[in-house]
Motif scaffolding. Structure first.
Motif, PDB file in Angstrom:
ATOM      1  N   LEU A  27       0.859  -1.204  -0.338  1.00  0.00           N
ATOM      2  CA  LEU A  27       0.469   0.528  -0.078  1.00  0.00           C
ATOM      3  C   LEU A  27       0.625   1.488  -0.257  1.00  0.00           C
ATOM      4  CD1 LEU A  27      -3.204  -0.880   2.841  1.00  0.00           C
ATOM      5  CD2 LEU A  27      -3.221  -1.007  -0.360  1.00  0.00           C
ATOM      6  N   PHE A  28       1.743   1.032   0.416  1.00  0.00           N
ATOM      7  CA  PHE A  28       3.068   2.403   0.716  1.00  0.00           C
ATOM      8  C   PHE A  28       4.523   1.622   0.034  1.00  0.00           C
ATOM      9  CE2 PHE A  28       0.765   2.930   4.803  1.00  0.00           C
ATOM     10  CZ  PHE A  28       0.123   4.088   4.658  1.00  0.00           C
ATOM     11  N   ALA A  29       3.891   1.918  -1.917  1.00  0.00           N
ATOM     12  CA  ALA A  29       4.658   1.013  -2.496  1.00  0.00           C
ATOM     13  C   ALA A  29       5.957   1.880  -2.761  1.00  0.00           C
ATOM     14  CB  ALA A  29       4.737   0.830  -3.925  1.00  0.00           C
ATOM     15  N   ASP A  30       6.421   3.173  -2.144  1.00  0.00           N
ATOM     16  CA  ASP A  30       7.494   3.858  -2.152  1.00  0.00           C
ATOM     17  C   ASP A  30       7.859   3.860  -1.165  1.00  0.00           C
ATOM     18  OD1 ASP A  30       6.909   5.545  -4.839  1.00  0.00           O
ATOM     19  OD2 ASP A  30       5.348   6.377  -3.449  1.00  0.00           O
ATOM     20  N   PHE A  31       8.110   3.135  -0.163  1.00  0.00           N
ATOM     21  CA  PHE A  31       9.675   2.932   0.283  1.00  0.00           C
ATOM     22  C   PHE A  31       9.498   1.559   0.878  1.00  0.00           C
ATOM     23  CE2 PHE A  31       6.740   6.056   1.764  1.00  0.00           C
ATOM     24  CZ  PHE A  31       7.116   7.438   1.813  1.00  0.00           C
ATOM     25  N   SER A  32      10.579   0.526   1.512  1.00  0.00           N
ATOM     26  CA  SER A  32      10.630  -0.661   1.272  1.00  0.00           C
ATOM     27  C   SER A  32      10.259  -1.175   2.467  1.00  0.00           C
ATOM     28  CB  SER A  32      12.472  -1.103   1.713  1.00  0.00           C
ATOM     29  OG  SER A  32      12.869  -0.255   2.899  1.00  0.00           O
ATOM     30  N   ARG A  33      10.058  -2.602   2.749  1.00  0.00           N
ATOM     31  CA  ARG A  33       9.586  -2.657   3.665  1.00  0.00           C
ATOM     32  C   ARG A  33      10.357  -2.788   4.990  1.00  0.00           C
ATOM     33  NH1 ARG A  33       7.627  -8.760   3.164  1.00  0.00           N
ATOM     34  NH2 ARG A  33       7.051  -9.816   5.092  1.00  0.00           N
ATOM     35  N   GLU A  34      10.948  -3.308   4.821  1.00  0.00           N
ATOM     36  CA  GLU A  34      12.178  -3.044   6.362  1.00  0.00           C
ATOM     37  C   GLU A  34      11.966  -1.234   6.881  1.00  0.00           C
ATOM     38  OE1 GLU A  34      13.874  -4.384   8.377  1.00  0.00           O
ATOM     39  OE2 GLU A  34      13.623  -6.502   6.668  1.00  0.00           O
ATOM     40  N   ARG A  35      11.747  -0.261   6.183  1.00  0.00           N
ATOM     41  CA  ARG A  35      11.841   1.286   6.089  1.00  0.00           C
ATOM     42  C   ARG A  35      10.410   1.225   7.101  1.00  0.00           C
ATOM     43  NH1 ARG A  35      12.923   6.566   2.394  1.00  0.00           N
ATOM     44  NH2 ARG A  35      13.426   8.086   4.517  1.00  0.00           N
ATOM     45  N   LEU A 125      14.191  17.662  -5.881  1.00  0.00           N
ATOM     46  CA  LEU A 125      13.658  16.485  -5.436  1.00  0.00           C
ATOM     47  C   LEU A 125      13.924  15.035  -5.215  1.00  0.00           C
ATOM     48  CD1 LEU A 125      12.462  15.225  -9.338  1.00  0.00           C
ATOM     49  CD2 LEU A 125      11.443  15.821  -7.193  1.00  0.00           C
ATOM     50  N   ALA A 126      15.610  15.482  -4.140  1.00  0.00           N
ATOM     51  CA  ALA A 126      16.147  14.467  -2.828  1.00  0.00           C
ATOM     52  C   ALA A 126      14.885  14.154  -1.398  1.00  0.00           C
ATOM     53  CB  ALA A 126      17.165  15.114  -2.980  1.00  0.00           C
ATOM     54  N   SER A 127      14.810  15.508  -1.719  1.00  0.00           N
ATOM     55  CA  SER A 127      13.212  14.930  -0.269  1.00  0.00           C
ATOM     56  C   SER A 127      12.312  14.287  -0.006  1.00  0.00           C
ATOM     57  CB  SER A 127      12.631  16.400   0.208  1.00  0.00           C
ATOM     58  OG  SER A 127      11.929  17.520  -0.780  1.00  0.00           O
ATOM     59  N   VAL A 128      11.629  13.917  -2.080  1.00  0.00           N
ATOM     60  CA  VAL A 128      10.332  13.151  -2.119  1.00  0.00           C
ATOM     61  C   VAL A 128      11.250  11.902  -2.370  1.00  0.00           C
ATOM     62  CG1 VAL A 128       8.467  12.601  -3.551  1.00  0.00           C
ATOM     63  CG2 VAL A 128       9.474  15.247  -3.749  1.00  0.00           C
ATOM     64  N   PRO A 129      10.669  10.001  -1.553  1.00  0.00           N
ATOM     65  CA  PRO A 129      11.294   9.138  -2.476  1.00  0.00           C
ATOM     66  C   PRO A 129      11.431   8.424  -3.903  1.00  0.00           C
ATOM     67  CG  PRO A 129       9.646   8.747  -0.288  1.00  0.00           C
ATOM     68  CD  PRO A 129       9.423  10.549  -0.978  1.00  0.00           C
ATOM     69  N   ARG A 130      13.027   8.182  -4.050  1.00  0.00           N
ATOM     70  CA  ARG A 130      12.954   7.599  -5.625  1.00  0.00           C
ATOM     71  C   ARG A 130      12.602   9.401  -6.007  1.00  0.00           C
ATOM     72  NH1 ARG A 130       9.304   2.376  -5.418  1.00  0.00           N
ATOM     73  NH2 ARG A 130       9.962   1.159  -3.747  1.00  0.00           N
ATOM     74  N   ALA A 131      13.134  10.443  -5.597  1.00  0.00           N
ATOM     75  CA  ALA A 131      13.454  11.090  -6.844  1.00  0.00           C
ATOM     76  C   ALA A 131      11.960  11.340  -7.591  1.00  0.00           C
ATOM     77  CB  ALA A 131      14.208  11.486  -7.694  1.00  0.00           C
ATOM     78  N   GLY A 132      11.195  11.340  -6.944  1.00  0.00           N
ATOM     79  CA  GLY A 132       9.334  11.453  -7.567  1.00  0.00           C
ATOM     80  C   GLY A 132       9.272  10.602  -7.912  1.00  0.00           C
ATOM     81  N   ILE A 133       9.633   9.537  -8.327  1.00  0.00           N
ATOM     82  CA  ILE A 133       9.446   8.265  -9.411  1.00  0.00           C
ATOM     83  C   ILE A 133       7.898   7.324  -8.831  1.00  0.00           C
ATOM     84  CG2 ILE A 133      10.237   6.344 -10.518  1.00  0.00           C
ATOM     85  CD1 ILE A 133      12.874   8.187 -10.872  1.00  0.00           C
ATOM     86  N   VAL A 134       6.653   7.795  -9.537  1.00  0.00           N
ATOM     87  CA  VAL A 134       6.337   6.472  -8.785  1.00  0.00           C
ATOM     88  C   VAL A 134       5.523   5.538  -9.797  1.00  0.00           C
ATOM     89  CG1 VAL A 134       5.297   7.855  -8.220  1.00  0.00           C
ATOM     90  CG2 VAL A 134       4.139   8.168 -10.479  1.00  0.00           C
ATOM     91  N   GLY A 143       9.140   7.028 -23.625  1.00  0.00           N
ATOM     92  CA  GLY A 143       7.701   7.197 -23.984  1.00  0.00           C
ATOM     93  C   GLY A 143       7.328   7.826 -22.641  1.00  0.00           C
ATOM     94  N   LEU A 144       6.148   8.392 -22.253  1.00  0.00           N
ATOM     95  CA  LEU A 144       5.994   9.244 -20.866  1.00  0.00           C
ATOM     96  C   LEU A 144       5.653   8.084 -20.099  1.00  0.00           C
ATOM     97  CD1 LEU A 144       2.350  10.255 -22.842  1.00  0.00           C
ATOM     98  CD2 LEU A 144       4.876  11.654 -22.790  1.00  0.00           C
ATOM     99  N   MET A 145       7.108   9.400 -18.515  1.00  0.00           N
ATOM    100  CA  MET A 145       6.438   9.459 -17.101  1.00  0.00           C
ATOM    101  C   MET A 145       6.262   9.856 -17.171  1.00  0.00           C
ATOM    102  SD  MET A 145       9.331   6.880 -16.534  1.00  0.00           S
ATOM    103  CE  MET A 145       9.254   6.646 -15.155  1.00  0.00           C
ATOM    104  N   VAL A 146       5.165  10.217 -15.191  1.00  0.00           N
ATOM    105  CA  VAL A 146       4.733  10.785 -14.233  1.00  0.00           C
ATOM    106  C   VAL A 146       6.037  11.424 -13.895  1.00  0.00           C
ATOM    107  CG1 VAL A 146       2.933   9.596 -13.266  1.00  0.00           C
ATOM    108  CG2 VAL A 146       3.073  12.015 -13.237  1.00  0.00           C
ATOM    109  N   VAL A 147       6.423  12.183 -13.126  1.00  0.00           N
ATOM    110  CA  VAL A 147       7.421  12.864 -11.185  1.00  0.00           C
ATOM    111  C   VAL A 147       6.884  12.818 -10.898  1.00  0.00           C
ATOM    112  CG1 VAL A 147       9.423  13.160 -11.027  1.00  0.00           C
ATOM    113  CG2 VAL A 147       9.311  11.646 -12.727  1.00  0.00           C
TER     114      VAL A 147
END
Length: 319
Positions: A27-35, A125-134, A143-147
């Motif tokens: 559900l919170f895929a931007d963060f690792s399971r350990e975190r 973007l250093a303050s956003v997990p994975r530099a904002g990559i979703v 092709g297209l990606m949203v950040v």
């Protein structure tokens, strides 16, 4: 430097019986399971507003609430890599990724990635997990990606992806002549023998791809695919499963097939095509700032346009 991150997710009924840390990781895929486990233990991630343990079971319907301080990510260096920015505002960036650019640093690709380029384009973007990559595209898919440029925007976009409300449409050129479009509804998971590949497997996660024919040639088809889910290598695996693998796919393409009577130029192009013929052409989502639906398109890159031109010439010549 850090900033407060707040988000909440409702546990779907389908997750009943899972461990809390396992459900949180999905559900919170931007963060690792350990975190996430550390935040559960610290009380930053609660279950229905109550502290819980990582091993506690969820039953569906509960609310997971995360409120924590997120430190700037300084593991990765900014790099001056050109970016094709299709759209930019204070909440999101939309990028037209070229083929050959890896999205995120990993073993074998520690730098020279889209993430490094994003950190140079916008150091905040250093303050956003994975530099904002979703979400990601394979290295050789264009092709297209949203950040996302903020934590709030990232949370909103991840929720849309999980709810399958982000519209993603791809152009693909495959081997074989399709008679009609259709839908592939086949679960995808790790290949049982080759852990570097994905495969249609009963133990995989649900995966749905809709496809339609754009143009037919003598031995190939230009198709347009729309993703309902976003599994690793989904279009490549699903079209190969239908026995219409992508031109140039080094993993799922199978044995090279050349059209009988084709010109030497076309044969050489098909032999040497350097990547899977796949391009993310259209991307639509609800803008996390305005709440309005926005849509973006990216024209076919030159290598795919050239391939289509030669396939058309071959089709006309050999009719």
């Amino acid at each position: 430097m850090s900033q407060t991150f707040e988000a909440q997710q409702r546990v779907p009924d389908a997750m009943a019986g899972q461990r809390l840390d396992q459900a949180a990781a999905e559900l919170f895929a931007d963060f690792s399971r350990e975190r996430l486990k550390a935040w559960i233990k610290a009380g930053d991630l609660t279950l229905d507003d109550r502290p819980a343990r990582p091993k506690d079971k969820v039953y569906g319907g509960e609310w997971l609430r995360l409120c924590t301080e997120v430190e700037d990510d300084t593991r990765f260096e900014p790099e001056d890599i050109p970016l094709d920015v299709v759209h930019e505002d204070d909440q999101v960036l939309v990028i037209n990724k070229p083929p050959g650019l890896v999205v995120h640093p990993a073993a074998g690709n520690p730098d020279g990635t889209l993430l490094n380029a994003l950190l140079h384009h916008d150091p905040a973007l250093a303050s956003v997990p994975r530099a904002g990559i979703v979400h990601r595209l394979d290295k050789d898919t264009s092709g297209l990606m949203v950040v996302a440029r903020t934590l709030t925007a990232q949370t909103a976009l991840v929720e849309q992806l999980q709810a399958r409300t982000v519209s993603r449409e791809y152009d693909a050129i495959c081997v074989g002549v399709m008679t009609a479009g259709g839908t592939v509804d086949a679960p995808i998971g790790r290949h049982p023998k080759d852990r570097k590949r994905q495969a249609v497997t009963a133990s995989g996660k649900p995966a749905v791809t809709h496809y339609r024919v754009v143009e037919r040639f003598r031995a190939h088809t230009h198709v347009r695919c729309r993703l309902e889910t976003g599994r690793t290598h989904q279009i490549r695996v699903h079209l190969a499963h239908l026995r219409y693998p992508l031109v140039g796919d080094p993993v799922y393409g199978g044995r090279l097939k050349l059209p009988a009577g084709a010109s030497e130029t076309l044969k050489e192009i098909l032999r040497e095509f350097p990547r899977q013929a796949l391009h993310a052409r259209k991307l639509a989502f609800v803008h996390p700032g305005s709440g309005e639906q926005v849509s973006f398109r990216a024209a076919l890159p030159d290598d795919l346009l050239m391939l289509l031109d030669y396939l058309r010439d071959d089709h006309r010549t050999m009719r």
